[in-house]
Scaffold this active site. Structure first.
Site, PDB file in Angstrom:
ATOM      1  N   CYS A 158       5.183   5.116 -24.996  1.00 22.38           N
ATOM      2  CA  CYS A 158       4.026   4.485 -24.367  1.00 22.38           C
ATOM      3  C   CYS A 158       4.526   3.746 -23.132  1.00 22.38           C
ATOM      4  O   CYS A 158       5.571   3.086 -23.191  1.00 22.38           O
ATOM      5  CB  CYS A 158       3.387   3.504 -25.351  1.00 22.38           C
ATOM      6  SG  CYS A 158       1.973   2.622 -24.687  1.00 22.38           S
ATOM      7  N   LEU A 159       3.801   3.827 -22.045  1.00 18.64           N
ATOM      8  CA  LEU A 159       4.235   3.147 -20.818  1.00 18.64           C
ATOM      9  C   LEU A 159       4.260   1.631 -21.001  1.00 18.64           C
ATOM     10  O   LEU A 159       4.935   0.930 -20.262  1.00 18.64           O
ATOM     11  CB  LEU A 159       3.329   3.530 -19.645  1.00 18.64           C
ATOM     12  CG  LEU A 159       3.400   5.008 -19.210  1.00 18.64           C
ATOM     13  CD1 LEU A 159       2.342   5.307 -18.160  1.00 18.64           C
ATOM     14  CD2 LEU A 159       4.783   5.363 -18.698  1.00 18.64           C
ATOM     15  N   GLN A 193      -4.056  -1.001 -20.273  1.00 13.35           N
ATOM     16  CA  GLN A 193      -2.643  -1.043 -19.860  1.00 13.35           C
ATOM     17  C   GLN A 193      -2.478  -1.559 -18.439  1.00 13.35           C
ATOM     18  O   GLN A 193      -1.377  -1.891 -18.019  1.00 13.35           O
ATOM     19  CB  GLN A 193      -2.015   0.351 -19.982  1.00 13.35           C
ATOM     20  CG  GLN A 193      -1.881   0.806 -21.433  1.00 13.35           C
ATOM     21  CD  GLN A 193      -1.220   2.167 -21.525  1.00 13.35           C
ATOM     22  OE1 GLN A 193      -1.872   3.183 -21.397  1.00 13.35           O
ATOM     23  NE2 GLN A 193       0.091   2.175 -21.722  1.00 13.35           N
ATOM     24  N   GLY A 206      -0.594  10.037 -20.302  1.00 13.22           N
ATOM     25  CA  GLY A 206      -1.857   9.390 -20.626  1.00 13.22           C
ATOM     26  C   GLY A 206      -1.781   7.920 -20.259  1.00 13.22           C
ATOM     27  O   GLY A 206      -0.684   7.343 -20.203  1.00 13.22           O
ATOM     28  N   HIS A 236      -5.616   2.526 -27.692  1.00  7.59           N
ATOM     29  CA  HIS A 236      -5.437   1.421 -26.729  1.00  7.59           C
ATOM     30  C   HIS A 236      -6.762   0.683 -26.490  1.00  7.59           C
ATOM     31  O   HIS A 236      -6.770  -0.530 -26.273  1.00  7.59           O
ATOM     32  CB  HIS A 236      -4.951   1.959 -25.378  1.00  7.59           C
ATOM     33  CG  HIS A 236      -3.463   2.130 -25.275  1.00  7.59           C
ATOM     34  ND1 HIS A 236      -2.590   1.076 -25.394  1.00  7.59           N
ATOM     35  CD2 HIS A 236      -2.699   3.228 -25.037  1.00  7.59           C
ATOM     36  CE1 HIS A 236      -1.340   1.526 -25.230  1.00  7.59           C
ATOM     37  NE2 HIS A 236      -1.382   2.825 -25.020  1.00  7.59           N
ATOM     38  N   HIS A 273      -3.873   8.483 -29.198  1.00 11.69           N
ATOM     39  CA  HIS A 273      -3.029   7.387 -28.706  1.00 11.69           C
ATOM     40  C   HIS A 273      -3.781   6.544 -27.675  1.00 11.69           C
ATOM     41  O   HIS A 273      -3.799   5.307 -27.749  1.00 11.69           O
ATOM     42  CB  HIS A 273      -1.745   7.990 -28.111  1.00 11.69           C
ATOM     43  CG  HIS A 273      -0.813   6.990 -27.489  1.00 11.69           C
ATOM     44  ND1 HIS A 273       0.465   6.775 -27.954  1.00 11.69           N
ATOM     45  CD2 HIS A 273      -0.975   6.144 -26.433  1.00 11.69           C
ATOM     46  CE1 HIS A 273       1.042   5.834 -27.208  1.00 11.69           C
ATOM     47  NE2 HIS A 273       0.188   5.443 -26.278  1.00 11.69           N
ATOM     48  N   GLU A 274      -4.411   7.217 -26.712  1.00 16.08           N
ATOM     49  CA  GLU A 274      -5.092   6.482 -25.628  1.00 16.08           C
ATOM     50  C   GLU A 274      -6.340   5.758 -26.130  1.00 16.08           C
ATOM     51  O   GLU A 274      -6.623   4.634 -25.713  1.00 16.08           O
ATOM     52  CB  GLU A 274      -5.439   7.419 -24.472  1.00 16.08           C
ATOM     53  CG  GLU A 274      -4.245   8.099 -23.797  1.00 16.08           C
ATOM     54  CD  GLU A 274      -3.102   7.162 -23.439  1.00 16.08           C
ATOM     55  OE1 GLU A 274      -3.356   5.975 -23.165  1.00 16.08           O
ATOM     56  OE2 GLU A 274      -1.938   7.621 -23.470  1.00 16.08           O
TER      57      GLU A 274
HETATM   58 CO    CO Z   1       0.237   4.044 -24.719  1.00 17.48          CO
END
Ligand code: CO
Length: 172
Positions: free
Chosen positions: A92-93, A51, A46, A138, A134-135
């Site tokens: 998470c990236l 991000q 995701g 963000h 989660h996304e």
């Molecule tokens: Co994330």
């Protein structure tokens, strides 16, 4: 596009509230294409536009299930959270090499707009529900580390400190 395009904690853009997109135009589609590419390259399931430093309400996901492989959602909204919650390890990236157990609703219902401009409603559970929560977090400037219990938070303190130092060294 390469991995470096992903903003890493504590980049302030990750704390911002993103703006609604409303209209799916060529810029939106081009951004989604980049997001899908970067997510795939980074091995994520995701990714949210903030991000990449872009405060727009767009997320992409890539789950094994066919209809959720390379799915993009514009202006997604969670309409329902189940009372039943589950703990699951998340990463998470934007928080490289950090993992912790996060409590989230087992099921959610999410409304959003697809790339073709269609309004969809997704009844999600388990991993799909988790990735969506989660996304979408963000888009509201919330990271999974903001949702940790005190015990879990302690467990990631040193790693967060290391990211903080790395970020300070890069920006000063
Ligand atoms: Co994330």
């Amino acid at each position: 596009m390469v991995r470096q395009d992903i903003k890493i904690y504590p980049d302030p853009v990750l704390k911002k509230n993103s703006e609604e997109v409303k209209k799916v135009d060529d810029n939106t589609l081009a951004l989604i294409k980049d997001m899908l590419e970067i997510m795939k390259e980074a091995g994520g399931i995701g990714l949210a536009a903030p991000q990449l430093g872009i405060s727009k309400r767009i997320i992409v996901l890539s789950l094994k299930e066919k209809s959720f492989d390379r799915l993009a959602l514009i202006d997604p909204v969670i309409e329902f959270f189940s009372k039943e919650t589950v703990f699951m390890e998340e990463g998470c990236l934007s928080l490289p090499e950090i993992n912790a157990k996060v409590e989230r609703s087992l099921k959610v219902i999410v409304k959003g707009i697809t790339r073709s401009g269609r309004l969809v409603e997704i009844n999600a559970e388990n991993l799909l529900a988790r990735v969506l929560q989660h996304e979408i977090d963000h888009l509201n400037g919330v990271l999974f580390i903001d949702r940790l219990g005190s015990q879990e938070k302690k467990g990631v303190e040193n790693d967060l400190e290391a990211l903080y130092k790395r970020y300070s060294a890069l920006t000063h």
